[in-house]
Design a protein around this motif. Sequence first.
Motif, PDB file in Angstrom:
ATOM      1  N   TYR A 231       0.836  -1.316  -0.002  1.00 53.00           N
ATOM      2  CA  TYR A 231      -0.036   0.131   0.083  1.00 53.00           C
ATOM      3  C   TYR A 231       0.901   1.243  -0.032  1.00 53.00           C
ATOM      4  CZ  TYR A 231      -3.693   3.383   1.207  1.00 53.00           C
ATOM      5  OH  TYR A 231      -4.674   4.269   1.395  1.00 53.00           O
ATOM      6  N   PHE A 232       0.291   2.431  -0.556  1.00 52.91           N
ATOM      7  CA  PHE A 232       0.784   3.711  -0.495  1.00 52.91           C
ATOM      8  C   PHE A 232      -0.211   4.770  -0.352  1.00 52.91           C
ATOM      9  CE2 PHE A 232       0.391   2.498  -5.091  1.00 52.91           C
ATOM     10  CZ  PHE A 232      -0.381   3.864  -5.501  1.00 52.91           C
ATOM     11  N   GLN A 233       0.131   5.836   0.204  1.00 50.81           N
ATOM     12  CA  GLN A 233      -0.779   6.822   0.400  1.00 50.81           C
ATOM     13  C   GLN A 233      -0.779   7.869  -0.876  1.00 50.81           C
ATOM     14  OE1 GLN A 233      -0.398  10.486   2.662  1.00 50.81           O
ATOM     15  NE2 GLN A 233      -1.900   9.684   4.026  1.00 50.81           N
TER      16      GLN A 233
ATOM     17  N   TYR B 263       5.086   6.225   0.041  1.00 55.54           N
ATOM     18  CA  TYR B 263       5.181   4.946   0.005  1.00 55.54           C
ATOM     19  C   TYR B 263       5.538   4.371   1.354  1.00 55.54           C
ATOM     20  CZ  TYR B 263       5.215   5.696  -4.831  1.00 55.54           C
ATOM     21  OH  TYR B 263       4.625   6.286  -6.139  1.00 55.54           O
ATOM     22  N   GLY B 264       5.585   2.782   1.453  1.00 51.43           N
ATOM     23  CA  GLY B 264       5.933   2.278   2.697  1.00 51.43           C
ATOM     24  C   GLY B 264       4.947   2.550   3.722  1.00 51.43           C
ATOM     25  N   MET B 265       3.649   2.327   3.313  1.00 45.56           N
ATOM     26  CA  MET B 265       2.367   2.435   4.205  1.00 45.56           C
ATOM     27  C   MET B 265       1.921   1.042   4.413  1.00 45.56           C
ATOM     28  SD  MET B 265       2.556   5.742   5.228  1.00 45.56           S
ATOM     29  CE  MET B 265       0.981   6.006   5.815  1.00 45.56           C
ATOM     30  N   VAL B 266       1.046   0.918   5.523  1.00 47.35           N
ATOM     31  CA  VAL B 266       0.310  -0.153   5.771  1.00 47.35           C
ATOM     32  C   VAL B 266      -0.983  -0.168   5.840  1.00 47.35           C
ATOM     33  CG1 VAL B 266       0.009  -2.240   7.663  1.00 47.35           C
ATOM     34  CG2 VAL B 266       2.260  -1.132   7.354  1.00 47.35           C
ATOM     35  N   LEU B 267      -1.680  -0.651   5.188  1.00 48.99           N
ATOM     36  CA  LEU B 267      -3.317  -0.945   5.185  1.00 48.99           C
ATOM     37  C   LEU B 267      -3.835  -1.613   6.240  1.00 48.99           C
ATOM     38  CD1 LEU B 267      -5.605   0.662   3.593  1.00 48.99           C
ATOM     39  CD2 LEU B 267      -5.708  -1.355   2.368  1.00 48.99           C
ATOM     40  N   LEU B 268      -4.720  -1.166   7.025  1.00 50.79           N
ATOM     41  CA  LEU B 268      -5.204  -1.863   8.080  1.00 50.79           C
ATOM     42  C   LEU B 268      -6.696  -1.972   7.938  1.00 50.79           C
ATOM     43  CD1 LEU B 268      -2.944   0.083   9.766  1.00 50.79           C
ATOM     44  CD2 LEU B 268      -2.854  -2.182  10.915  1.00 50.79           C
ATOM     45  N   THR B 269      -7.320  -3.141   8.423  1.00 52.18           N
ATOM     46  CA  THR B 269      -8.873  -3.147   8.364  1.00 52.18           C
ATOM     47  C   THR B 269      -9.452  -3.495   9.982  1.00 52.18           C
ATOM     48  OG1 THR B 269     -10.913  -3.890   7.515  1.00 52.18           O
ATOM     49  CG2 THR B 269      -9.071  -5.512   7.492  1.00 52.18           C
ATOM     50  N   PHE B 270     -10.682  -3.166  10.358  1.00 50.10           N
ATOM     51  CA  PHE B 270     -11.094  -3.388  11.541  1.00 50.10           C
ATOM     52  C   PHE B 270     -12.044  -4.378  11.429  1.00 50.10           C
ATOM     53  CE2 PHE B 270      -8.816   0.371  12.007  1.00 50.10           C
ATOM     54  CZ  PHE B 270      -8.188   0.172  13.175  1.00 50.10           C
ATOM     55  N   PRO B 271     -12.228  -5.716  11.388  1.00 53.66           N
ATOM     56  CA  PRO B 271     -13.374  -6.742  11.233  1.00 53.66           C
ATOM     57  C   PRO B 271     -14.294  -6.755  12.248  1.00 53.66           C
ATOM     58  CG  PRO B 271     -11.053  -7.920  10.617  1.00 53.66           C
ATOM     59  CD  PRO B 271     -10.906  -6.566  11.348  1.00 53.66           C
TER      60      PRO B 271
ATOM     61  N   VAL C  24       0.209  -0.651 -10.270  1.00 47.82           N
ATOM     62  CA  VAL C  24       0.022  -1.934 -10.933  1.00 47.82           C
ATOM     63  C   VAL C  24       0.233  -3.114  -9.926  1.00 47.82           C
ATOM     64  CG1 VAL C  24       0.969  -3.622 -12.662  1.00 47.82           C
ATOM     65  CG2 VAL C  24       0.554  -1.098 -13.316  1.00 47.82           C
ATOM     66  N   ALA C  25       1.131  -2.841  -9.173  1.00 46.33           N
ATOM     67  CA  ALA C  25       1.660  -3.949  -8.215  1.00 46.33           C
ATOM     68  C   ALA C  25       0.492  -3.980  -7.082  1.00 46.33           C
ATOM     69  CB  ALA C  25       3.020  -3.656  -7.576  1.00 46.33           C
ATOM     70  N   LEU C  26      -0.029  -2.953  -6.618  1.00 49.62           N
ATOM     71  CA  LEU C  26      -1.162  -2.553  -5.624  1.00 49.62           C
ATOM     72  C   LEU C  26      -2.438  -3.517  -6.207  1.00 49.62           C
ATOM     73  CD1 LEU C  26      -2.110  -1.591  -3.125  1.00 49.62           C
ATOM     74  CD2 LEU C  26      -2.677   0.530  -4.152  1.00 49.62           C
TER      75      LEU C  26
ATOM     76  N   THR D  83       5.894  -7.417  12.090  1.00 48.53           N
ATOM     77  CA  THR D  83       6.314  -6.343  11.102  1.00 48.53           C
ATOM     78  C   THR D  83       7.070  -6.712   9.845  1.00 48.53           C
ATOM     79  OG1 THR D  83       8.076  -5.729  12.268  1.00 48.53           O
ATOM     80  CG2 THR D  83       6.078  -4.292  12.533  1.00 48.53           C
ATOM     81  N   GLU D  84       7.755  -7.832  10.074  1.00 45.18           N
ATOM     82  CA  GLU D  84       8.738  -8.447   8.792  1.00 45.18           C
ATOM     83  C   GLU D  84       7.924  -9.048   7.700  1.00 45.18           C
ATOM     84  OE1 GLU D  84      11.753 -11.146  10.413  1.00 45.18           O
ATOM     85  OE2 GLU D  84      12.905  -9.457  11.453  1.00 45.18           O
ATOM     86  N   GLN D  85       6.573  -9.588   8.050  1.00 50.97           N
ATOM     87  CA  GLN D  85       5.837 -10.145   6.872  1.00 50.97           C
ATOM     88  C   GLN D  85       4.964  -9.097   6.375  1.00 50.97           C
ATOM     89  OE1 GLN D  85       2.710 -12.646   8.286  1.00 50.97           O
ATOM     90  NE2 GLN D  85       2.271 -11.519  10.037  1.00 50.97           N
ATOM     91  N   LEU D  86       4.948  -7.870   6.700  1.00 48.35           N
ATOM     92  CA  LEU D  86       4.265  -7.098   6.359  1.00 48.35           C
ATOM     93  C   LEU D  86       4.682  -6.393   4.695  1.00 48.35           C
ATOM     94  CD1 LEU D  86       3.508  -4.577   9.286  1.00 48.35           C
ATOM     95  CD2 LEU D  86       1.879  -6.652   8.302  1.00 48.35           C
ATOM     96  N   PRO D  87       3.904  -6.320   3.800  1.00 52.92           N
ATOM     97  CA  PRO D  87       4.405  -5.967   2.513  1.00 52.92           C
ATOM     98  C   PRO D  87       4.955  -4.584   2.509  1.00 52.92           C
ATOM     99  CG  PRO D  87       2.139  -5.952   2.183  1.00 52.92           C
ATOM    100  CD  PRO D  87       2.514  -6.753   3.601  1.00 52.92           C
ATOM    101  N   LEU D  88       5.710  -4.056   1.616  1.00 54.42           N
ATOM    102  CA  LEU D  88       6.325  -2.784   1.702  1.00 54.42           C
ATOM    103  C   LEU D  88       6.317  -2.277   0.431  1.00 54.42           C
ATOM    104  CD1 LEU D  88       7.875  -0.443   3.361  1.00 54.42           C
ATOM    105  CD2 LEU D  88       9.961  -1.795   2.676  1.00 54.42           C
ATOM    106  N   SER D  89       5.561  -1.248  -0.089  1.00 52.93           N
ATOM    107  CA  SER D  89       5.560  -0.376  -1.350  1.00 52.93           C
ATOM    108  C   SER D  89       6.962   0.458  -1.388  1.00 52.93           C
ATOM    109  CB  SER D  89       4.294   0.549  -1.651  1.00 52.93           C
ATOM    110  OG  SER D  89       4.178   1.350  -0.726  1.00 52.93           O
TER     111      SER D  89
END
Length: 238
Positions: A153-155, A166-174, A210-212, A229-235
């Motif tokens: 994700y990126f803002q 770039y280098g942002m994390v997208l979160l959700t609240f189920p 395109v990758a997003l 944090t090591e498993q979180l994808p990084l744009s």
Amino acid sequence: MTTDSHVRIVHIDTSGPLWADVYRWVLAPAFPPTELLTSAGLAAALDDGAAHALAVVDRDGSPLATAVAEHLPHSDTVLLAYLAVTGGRRGGGIGAPLLREALATWHARYRPRLILAEAEHPAAYEPTEAYGDPTGRLRFYARNGGVAVDVPYFQPTLRPGLRRHYGMVLLTFPTGGAIPAAIPGAALRPFLAEQLIRTEGHVGKDAATVALFASVDRGDVRLLDPRDTEQLPLSTAP
């Protein structure tokens, strides 16, 4: 709603003095200018219902924290655009009650398909005294029901002349009990498209975009523990 005997949570009405104080004393010190909409722009969104905000105020009405949501109606999504606590009150136990109240309010108000949030990836952003600790922020969201979405994700650019983040994390609240292992990519794609169109004017063809979109077009998208944090994808910037 009251969080303790000295503070309370209120809805923000831009016609009064609270909004100016929230922007000046809570939001502006907590976010770099490239990540923060202008006071006038946010106020206009609050006035026309495109955004909604709550604040934690002290007994004298001084703002201590705020949570601001943007409603994206075409994708049936709410984005927690800003959650901030004044520097002297960080870690003081007011952020979690504010987030819980905000999520409940936005679920009742908008009935969205998704509530999402953005956070800085610790691999891309260092902790600072002004803007806080990205790792601590992800841990906070995890304690309060947030899970990371497995997309790079990126803002987007917030307005002309600014840059993407770039280098942002997208979160959700189920909601509704157990946290699912994944969510449909088809539920995320409309949000990504609507957000880019309303900020940048179009969905670009650059490598990061395109990758997003490729990450949500494969089917179900994994939900991850934000604390790992090591498993979180990084744009990254093209």
